[in-house]
Design a protein around this motif. Structure first.
Motif, PDB file in Angstrom:
ATOM      1  N   ASP A 147     -10.584  -7.488  -6.484  1.00  0.00           N
ATOM      2  CA  ASP A 147     -11.543  -6.502  -7.012  1.00  0.00           C
ATOM      3  C   ASP A 147     -10.873  -5.153  -7.258  1.00  0.00           C
ATOM      4  O   ASP A 147     -11.151  -4.485  -8.259  1.00  0.00           O
ATOM      5  N   PHE A 148      -9.986  -4.771  -6.355  1.00  0.00           N
ATOM      6  CA  PHE A 148      -9.322  -3.474  -6.505  1.00  0.00           C
ATOM      7  C   PHE A 148      -8.367  -3.494  -7.703  1.00  0.00           C
ATOM      8  O   PHE A 148      -8.262  -2.509  -8.425  1.00  0.00           O
ATOM      9  N   TYR A 149      -7.693  -4.621  -7.904  1.00  0.00           N
ATOM     10  CA  TYR A 149      -6.841  -4.759  -9.096  1.00  0.00           C
ATOM     11  C   TYR A 149      -7.665  -4.530 -10.364  1.00  0.00           C
ATOM     12  O   TYR A 149      -7.230  -3.826 -11.290  1.00  0.00           O
ATOM     13  N   GLN A 150      -8.842  -5.120 -10.414  1.00  0.00           N
ATOM     14  CA  GLN A 150      -9.693  -4.981 -11.597  1.00  0.00           C
ATOM     15  C   GLN A 150     -10.118  -3.529 -11.815  1.00  0.00           C
ATOM     16  O   GLN A 150     -10.199  -3.061 -12.957  1.00  0.00           O
ATOM     17  N   SER A 151     -10.336  -2.816 -10.720  1.00  0.00           N
ATOM     18  CA  SER A 151     -10.691  -1.399 -10.837  1.00  0.00           C
ATOM     19  C   SER A 151      -9.549  -0.595 -11.442  1.00  0.00           C
ATOM     20  O   SER A 151      -9.759   0.252 -12.319  1.00  0.00           O
ATOM     21  N   LEU A 152      -8.336  -0.851 -10.979  1.00  0.00           N
ATOM     22  CA  LEU A 152      -7.170  -0.136 -11.513  1.00  0.00           C
ATOM     23  C   LEU A 152      -6.936  -0.497 -12.979  1.00  0.00           C
ATOM     24  O   LEU A 152      -6.543   0.365 -13.775  1.00  0.00           O
ATOM     25  N   GLU A 153      -7.184  -1.759 -13.339  1.00  0.00           N
ATOM     26  CA  GLU A 153      -7.050  -2.162 -14.738  1.00  0.00           C
ATOM     27  C   GLU A 153      -8.088  -1.454 -15.601  1.00  0.00           C
ATOM     28  O   GLU A 153      -7.784  -1.019 -16.720  1.00  0.00           O
ATOM     29  N   LEU A 209      -0.912   0.056 -10.467  1.00  0.00           N
ATOM     30  CA  LEU A 209      -1.237  -1.366 -10.316  1.00  0.00           C
ATOM     31  C   LEU A 209       0.027  -2.192 -10.152  1.00  0.00           C
ATOM     32  O   LEU A 209       0.101  -3.081  -9.290  1.00  0.00           O
ATOM     33  N   ASN A 210       1.045  -1.895 -10.944  1.00  0.00           N
ATOM     34  CA  ASN A 210       2.307  -2.633 -10.834  1.00  0.00           C
ATOM     35  C   ASN A 210       2.945  -2.443  -9.461  1.00  0.00           C
ATOM     36  O   ASN A 210       3.509  -3.371  -8.884  1.00  0.00           O
ATOM     37  N   ALA A 211       2.871  -1.203  -8.935  1.00  0.00           N
ATOM     38  CA  ALA A 211       3.429  -0.935  -7.607  1.00  0.00           C
ATOM     39  C   ALA A 211       2.698  -1.748  -6.545  1.00  0.00           C
ATOM     40  O   ALA A 211       3.309  -2.272  -5.605  1.00  0.00           O
ATOM     41  N   LEU A 263       0.824  -1.205   0.000  1.00  0.00           N
ATOM     42  CA  LEU A 263       0.000   0.000   0.000  1.00  0.00           C
ATOM     43  C   LEU A 263       0.861   1.259   0.000  1.00  0.00           C
ATOM     44  O   LEU A 263       0.502   2.265  -0.621  1.00  0.00           O
ATOM     45  N   MET A 264       2.003   1.202   0.683  1.00  0.00           N
ATOM     46  CA  MET A 264       2.897   2.354   0.678  1.00  0.00           C
ATOM     47  C   MET A 264       3.477   2.592  -0.716  1.00  0.00           C
ATOM     48  O   MET A 264       3.536   3.719  -1.207  1.00  0.00           O
ATOM     49  N   LYS A 265       3.902   1.529  -1.383  1.00  0.00           N
ATOM     50  CA  LYS A 265       4.411   1.666  -2.751  1.00  0.00           C
ATOM     51  C   LYS A 265       3.321   2.193  -3.677  1.00  0.00           C
ATOM     52  O   LYS A 265       3.572   3.022  -4.560  1.00  0.00           O
ATOM     53  N   PHE A 266       2.120   1.699  -3.475  1.00  0.00           N
ATOM     54  CA  PHE A 266       0.972   2.135  -4.273  1.00  0.00           C
ATOM     55  C   PHE A 266       0.726   3.636  -4.087  1.00  0.00           C
ATOM     56  O   PHE A 266       0.598   4.387  -5.064  1.00  0.00           O
ATOM     57  N   GLY A 267       0.687   4.086  -2.835  1.00  0.00           N
ATOM     58  CA  GLY A 267       0.437   5.500  -2.564  1.00  0.00           C
ATOM     59  C   GLY A 267       1.502   6.402  -3.164  1.00  0.00           C
ATOM     60  O   GLY A 267       1.199   7.493  -3.668  1.00  0.00           O
ATOM     61  N   MET A 268       2.751   5.953  -3.135  1.00  0.00           N
ATOM     62  CA  MET A 268       3.842   6.754  -3.691  1.00  0.00           C
ATOM     63  C   MET A 268       3.777   6.828  -5.211  1.00  0.00           C
ATOM     64  O   MET A 268       4.288   7.775  -5.816  1.00  0.00           O
ATOM     65  N   ALA A 269       3.158   5.825  -5.836  1.00  0.00           N
ATOM     66  CA  ALA A 269       3.095   5.788  -7.303  1.00  0.00           C
ATOM     67  C   ALA A 269       1.928   6.600  -7.860  1.00  0.00           C
ATOM     68  O   ALA A 269       1.910   6.915  -9.050  1.00  0.00           O
TER      69      ALA A 269
END
Length: 396
Positions: free
Chosen positions: A159-165, A173-175, A111-117
């Motif tokens: 489900d969240f992955y699908q939303s980002l896709e 998504l990669n982060a 989640l931290m990597k995600f937020g930074m991206a």
């Protein structure tokens, strides 16, 4: 590190708290510490010191165990804070990128990597997908807190992955999907700061390798180097090109990068993120070479006679993708800059030069390192007769 007296422990907490408060990182820390501090308590915390005091009360932080302090610096990538602490506590452990966190779960680190991206535009898209009307989140961290609260983000991320896709937010998504090699379950958490079990990355895997290494500079020499390179770049270089070069490092938020209009302030972002230091100037030296600013060499040697020169510098800190972007920028003419802007619905009057164009293409994930995204972009500009530009993106 030796056990601290109560007074020295309080001083350490003050240094740590002041750093994160001044960098407006409290909401980031609230995301990070969700598994250590109750959600109800987190909502009422108003500053970093309150957060640390709660960790002390729950015995997760103490004068004899500073592990969670070290891990926080590691996961948030605020490596420059280590040097700030070491000014008062010289025996404070060295913390470098790639060290293992033992206090935060794999899910929390992702989640931290995600937020930074995430860029502000990404946050607006996710807000629009999940909220009607939009909640207009202040930043990525506020959004993550809210989505966790409403169980949109949880351990099972399918489900969240699908939303980002669906939103085509590939970098974010990669982060979020990136593997975290070591977690608390693998290492255990019952150890104190004198026996920290951090280890560095294997040689050959770092984001910043050690091919070009000067002897450690004094504080005065380091600041002089920053001053010389910044002044030279301001007079002879292009600050927008510098933004494109430094966009290699995702630890620096795009919004912060976009706000800066002076080379010195951009290099200060590198310093604040721990990407450059008195003992490691690889990135700044390689940036000079990539940006075609080698004329600064005599100026550097005036103040640092031991400076070995730029002739043998190998580019190890920057990806082939970054170098291709620079070649791309060198061949874009004014007319094609505008054509590309119109093709991809960018606001052309704001694209002052080709580097502004490239920065916006990256920011909006129109041109990324992802092979599918890149190929789609290359195909589009080739279809519009921009052959030289397309070829430049495959230089390396």
């Amino acid at each position: 590190m030796e056990e601290l007296s109560d007074m020295r422990f309080n001083v350490l907490k003050m240094v740590f708290s002041k750093w994160y408060d001044e960098n407006r990182c409290l909401t980031m820390l609230k995301v990070l510490f969700r598994e250590h501090v109750g959600v109800g308590k987190l909502a009422n915390i108003r500053n970093t010191m309150d957060l640390l005091n709660d960790l002390v009360r729950s015995n997760r932080l103490s004068p004899r165990d500073l592990t969670i302090i070290c891990d926080t610096i590691t996961v948030t990538k605020h490596y420059a804070l280590q040097r700030k602490i070491q000014e008062t506590f010289p025996s404070f452990p060295d913390i470098r990128e790639g060290l293992i966190s033992t206090k935060f779960t794999s899910h929390r680190q992702k989640l931290m990597k995600f937020g930074m991206a995430l860029t502000p535009a990404d946050v607006r898209q996710i807000d629009g997908l999940y909220n009607t009307p939009c909640k207009e989140y202040e930043d990525a961290w506020t959004m993550i807190i809210d989505l966790e609260k409403n169980l949109k983000i949880k351990e099972d991320m399918t489900d969240f992955y699908q939303s980002l896709e669906a939103l085509n937010l590939r970098l974010a998504l990669n982060a979020l999907k990136e593997d975290i090699a070591n977690t608390p379950s693998a290492l255990g958490t019952n150890f104190t700061s004198p026996a920290l079990v951090y280890r560095t990355r294997p040689v050959g895997s770092p984001h910043i390798q050690e091919a070009y290494r000067m002897t450690e500079l004094s504080s005065l020499e380091f600041n002089q180097l920053l001053g010389n390179v910044s002044s030279w770049w301001e007079h002879y270089g292009n600050v927008n090109m510098l933004k494109v070069i430094l966009s290699e490092f995702k630890v620096i938020p795009v919004s912060l990068m976009e706000e800066q209009n002076q080379p010195r302030s951009l290099f200060q972002l590198l310093k604040g993120s721990g990407l450059i230091s008195q003992s490691n100037v690889d990135v700044i030296i390689e940036t000079v070479v990539l940006g075609g600013q080698s004329g600064v060499e005599p100026k550097i040697k005036e103040s640092i006679p031991t400076f070995p020169g730029l002739n043998q510098v190998e580019i190890n800190s920057f990806s082939k993708h970054r170098r291709n972007l620079l070649e791309f920028g060198k061949v874009i003419g004014t007319s094609n800059k505008e054509r590309i802007g119109y093709l991809f619905d960018l606001h052309v009057p704001e694209l002052k030069d080709q580097w502004c164009l490239i920065f916006q293409l990256e920011k909006r994930h129109i041109l990324t390192e992802d092979l599918h995204v890149k190929q789609a972009f290359v195909n589009k500009i080739m279809d519009n007769g921009m052959i030289a530009e397309a070829q430049a993106l495959n230089t390396y």
